[in-house]
Design a protein around this motif. Structure first.
Motif, short mmCIF file in Angstrom:
data_model
loop_
_atom_site.label_atom_id
_atom_site.label_comp_id
_atom_site.label_asym_id
_atom_site.label_seq_id
_atom_site.Cartn_x
_atom_site.Cartn_y
_atom_site.Cartn_z
N GLY A 100 20.29 -0.86 -33.35
CA GLY A 100 21.48 -1.25 -34.11
C GLY A 100 21.26 -2.59 -34.80
N HIS A 101 21.98 -2.79 -35.92
CA HIS A 101 21.82 -4.03 -36.69
C HIS A 101 22.82 -5.11 -36.28
N ILE A 102 23.74 -4.80 -35.36
CA ILE A 102 24.88 -5.71 -35.18
C ILE A 102 24.97 -6.29 -33.76
N ASN A 103 25.12 -5.42 -32.77
CA ASN A 103 25.32 -5.93 -31.40
C ASN A 103 23.98 -6.11 -30.70
N GLY B 154 38.90 -4.85 -44.61
CA GLY B 154 38.31 -4.32 -45.86
C GLY B 154 36.90 -3.80 -45.66
N PHE B 155 36.63 -3.17 -44.53
CA PHE B 155 35.25 -2.79 -44.19
C PHE B 155 34.61 -1.93 -45.29
N HIS B 156 35.32 -0.92 -45.73
CA HIS B 156 34.78 -0.11 -46.83
C HIS B 156 35.62 -0.27 -48.10
N ASN C 181 33.59 5.37 -39.77
CA ASN C 181 33.17 4.31 -40.69
C ASN C 181 31.75 3.79 -40.54
N ASP C 182 30.99 4.33 -39.60
CA ASP C 182 29.59 3.89 -39.43
C ASP C 182 28.79 5.10 -38.92
N THR C 183 28.74 6.13 -39.77
CA THR C 183 28.26 7.44 -39.30
C THR C 183 26.75 7.63 -39.45
N LYS C 184 26.00 6.62 -39.08
CA LYS C 184 24.54 6.76 -39.11
C LYS C 184 24.10 7.77 -38.06
N LEU C 185 22.99 8.40 -38.35
CA LEU C 185 22.44 9.38 -37.41
C LEU C 185 22.24 8.76 -36.02
N ASN C 186 21.86 7.47 -35.96
CA ASN C 186 21.63 6.89 -34.63
C ASN C 186 22.92 6.45 -33.94
N ASN C 187 24.05 6.85 -34.50
CA ASN C 187 25.32 6.64 -33.80
C ASN C 187 25.85 7.95 -33.23
N ILE C 188 24.94 8.88 -33.06
CA ILE C 188 25.33 10.15 -32.44
C ILE C 188 24.28 10.51 -31.40
N ILE D 298 29.01 7.76 -30.82
CA ILE D 298 29.05 6.43 -30.19
C ILE D 298 29.31 5.35 -31.25
N ASP D 299 29.19 4.10 -30.86
CA ASP D 299 29.38 2.96 -31.76
C ASP D 299 30.77 3.01 -32.41
N LEU D 300 31.78 2.88 -31.58
CA LEU D 300 33.16 3.09 -32.04
C LEU D 300 33.83 1.80 -32.53
N ALA E 266 12.72 5.67 -44.31
CA ALA E 266 13.54 4.78 -43.49
C ALA E 266 14.35 3.84 -44.37
N GLU E 267 15.42 3.32 -43.80
CA GLU E 267 16.31 2.43 -44.54
C GLU E 267 15.57 1.18 -45.05
N ASP E 268 14.48 0.82 -44.36
CA ASP E 268 13.78 -0.42 -44.76
C ASP E 268 12.36 -0.13 -45.29
N MET F 127 24.51 -3.09 -51.71
CA MET F 127 25.16 -4.34 -52.16
C MET F 127 25.37 -5.28 -50.97
N ARG F 128 25.72 -4.72 -49.81
CA ARG F 128 25.91 -5.57 -48.61
C ARG F 128 24.59 -6.19 -48.17
N PHE F 129 23.51 -5.37 -48.21
CA PHE F 129 22.19 -5.92 -47.83
C PHE F 129 21.79 -7.05 -48.79
N HIS G 178 22.70 -13.69 -42.66
CA HIS G 178 23.49 -14.06 -41.47
C HIS G 178 24.22 -12.87 -40.86
N TYR G 179 24.25 -11.73 -41.53
CA TYR G 179 25.05 -10.60 -41.04
C TYR G 179 24.18 -9.56 -40.32
N PHE G 180 23.28 -8.91 -41.06
CA PHE G 180 22.43 -7.88 -40.45
C PHE G 180 21.24 -8.55 -39.77
C1 GN1 Z 1 25.38 -1.54 -39.31
O1 GN1 Z 1 25.84 -1.27 -36.18
P1 GN1 Z 1 24.95 -0.35 -36.94
O2 GN1 Z 1 23.53 -0.75 -36.95
O3 GN1 Z 1 25.21 1.07 -36.49
C2 GN1 Z 1 26.69 -1.75 -40.07
C3 GN1 Z 1 26.98 -0.56 -40.97
C4 GN1 Z 1 25.84 -0.37 -41.95
C5 GN1 Z 1 24.54 -0.21 -41.16
C6 GN1 Z 1 23.34 -0.15 -42.07
C7 GN1 Z 1 29.67 -3.10 -38.21
O4 GN1 Z 1 25.50 -0.41 -38.47
O5 GN1 Z 1 28.18 -0.77 -41.70
O6 GN1 Z 1 26.04 0.75 -42.76
O7 GN1 Z 1 24.34 -1.33 -40.25
N1 GN1 Z 1 27.78 -1.95 -39.11
C8 GN1 Z 1 28.65 -2.96 -39.26
O8 GN1 Z 1 22.28 0.37 -41.37
O9 GN1 Z 1 28.62 -3.73 -40.22
#
Ligand code: GN1
Ligand code: ADP
Ligand code: MG
Length: 366
Positions: A27-30, A159-161, A218-225, A238-240, A264-266, A316-318, A327-329
């Motif tokens: 995950g990119h966040i927690n 305003g997440f999305h 709102n964060d439906t990446k494949l690795n959130n299932i 997951i990742d609720l 891959a995303e990167d 755009m967020r990246f 500072h975010y991802f």
């Molecule tokens: C973050 O938390 P994670 O890695 O599942 C981000 C999503 C982005 C994603 C890009 C809370 O998701 O919005 O689409 O990275 N989550 C948050 O990979 O900003």
């Protein structure tokens, strides 16, 4: 960090002796950890422990209230449908004093979940059927929450999305250029600016009442299932953290952005990046089936747009994060966010080329 981790480990209702702890997931966040305990009579028991990202989720108490409410609601629905609530939704492990989160001596917030065993989160599609199963599961997730009282949910990230607002934030970041990076990424900046219409389209339709607000992930990446290792079914979403009122087409779109990409995303070699239309088609089929008739004609029509908007927004967020100093991802190398933004823009371009086919595929399943 270690101090906080140890304090957290000592403050949840865990049984047995800790025999292993390791950082976990991508995950990119927690900050996620896998802990393993030796428990008499039960053997090896795994749990997930997470330090919540407080600078992103600025109201962790409200966030945990959402998660407790959503998971207990899902638990009831799952039981009613004859499912297994210990594997089909997240289960929060309480602290020793009965709370759903622990605050360490540095003010960091931690939470813990039962580990879902016998299931895997994939960072890329290995078997096409996994992607189809994830579509069914995300569609079904939305359907299960269709009657959830949306007004009781806290907005965990404002305003997440809201892509229009994200566009303004982006322009601001370019103007301020705090790291002096803007000149070197003019091409990417121009890409965002020349696609301003993409930033507006879904917000405008929502404002006109043409797209309904629903409880979405709102964060439906494949690795959130989590995909069950035995049955191959998408067993648990997951990742609720970002479950909030949102647009169904965005949940659809974010999955396409991540899972239907051929790289891959990167990925740094952009020649490898494109939108795989056969994966896209599998997801369209699965998502429409999973939503089981709940999508309106306008939502169905706008599914391809959801894919384009989510991909554009994420790029755009990246890029914004790159301009603001990452500072975010979480990043794991210099220029990581720039690489990520480039794959997203490449995907947007590819979707534009395949636009008619993307629309035709949706029609086929309506
Ligand atoms: C973050 O938390 P994670 O890695 O599942 C981000 C999503 C982005 C994603 C890009 C809370 O998701 O919005 O689409 O990275 N989550 C948050 O990979 O900003
Ligand atoms: P992030 O917001 O950082 O993406 P996630 O909540 O998605 O954090 O967790 C990161 C990873 O940890 C997931 O991709 C998954 O591999 C693993 N994970 C999270 N919760 C569980 C769980 N209950 N059981 C098993 N694995 C989990
Ligand atoms: Mg995640």
């Amino acid at each position: 960090m270690k101090k906080g981790l140890n304090e957290a480990i000592g403050n949840f209702q865990y049984k047995g002796i800790l025999v292993n702890e390791q950082p976990y997931g991508s995950g990119h966040i927690n900050d996620t950890y896998l802990l393993e305990f030796d428990v008499p009579e039960e053997g090896r028991v795994k749990v997930i422990l997470q330090k919540m990202n407080k600078s992103i989720f600025t109201k962790p108490v409200e966030l945990m209230e959402n998660i407790m409410n959503v998971t207990s609601y899902l638990r009831k629905v799952i039981i009613k449908n004859g499912g297994d609530p210990d594997r089909e939704t997240l289960n929060v492990i309480p602290t020793v004093d009965g709370k759903p989160y622990f605050v360490d001596s540095e003010g960091e917030y931690w939470r813990s979940y039962k580990f879902i065993t016998g299931a895997t989160c994939y960072d890329a599609v290995e078997k096409p059927d996994d992607f189809y199963q994830s579509a069914l599961a995300f569609g079904n997730f939305q359907r299960l929450l269709a009657d959830y009282p949306a007004e009781t949910l806290h907005e965990t990230i404002e305003g997440f999305h809201d892509t229009k607002a994200r566009f303004r934030t982006f322009k601001n970041a370019v103007e301020k250029d705090v790291c002096g990076r803007a000149a070197s990424v003019q091409k990417e900046i121009d890409f965002v600016l020349s696609h301003e219409d993409v930033a507006n389209v879904l917000g405008d339709l929502q404002a006109k009442g043409e797209l309904p607000l629903r409880v979405t992930h709102n964060d439906t990446k494949l690795n959130n299932i989590m995909i069950d290792d035995e049955t191959g079914k998408g067993i648990c979403v997951i990742d609720l953290d970002t479950v909030m009122p949102g647009l169904a087409v965005n949940d659809f779109g974010d999955s396409i952005r991540f899972g239907a990409s051929t790289a891959a995303e990167d990925e740094q070699d952009l020649s490898k990046v494109s939108c795989d239309l056969s994966l896209y088609e599998l997801y369209v089929k699965g998502f429409i089936e999973g939503c089981a008739g709940s999508l309106t004609a306008k939502e169905l029509e706008m599914l391809p747009m959801g894919a384009k908007v989510m991909t554009y927004e994420c790029g755009m967020r990246f890029l914004t994060d790159y301009l603001e100093g990452d500072h975010y991802f979480k990043i794991h190398r210099e220029g990581h966010n720039l690489d990520r933004c480039r794959t997203q823009f490449k995907l947007v371009e590819d979707m534009e080329k395949k636009w008619d086919e993307m629309a035709e595929i949706v029609k086929k399943y309506c």
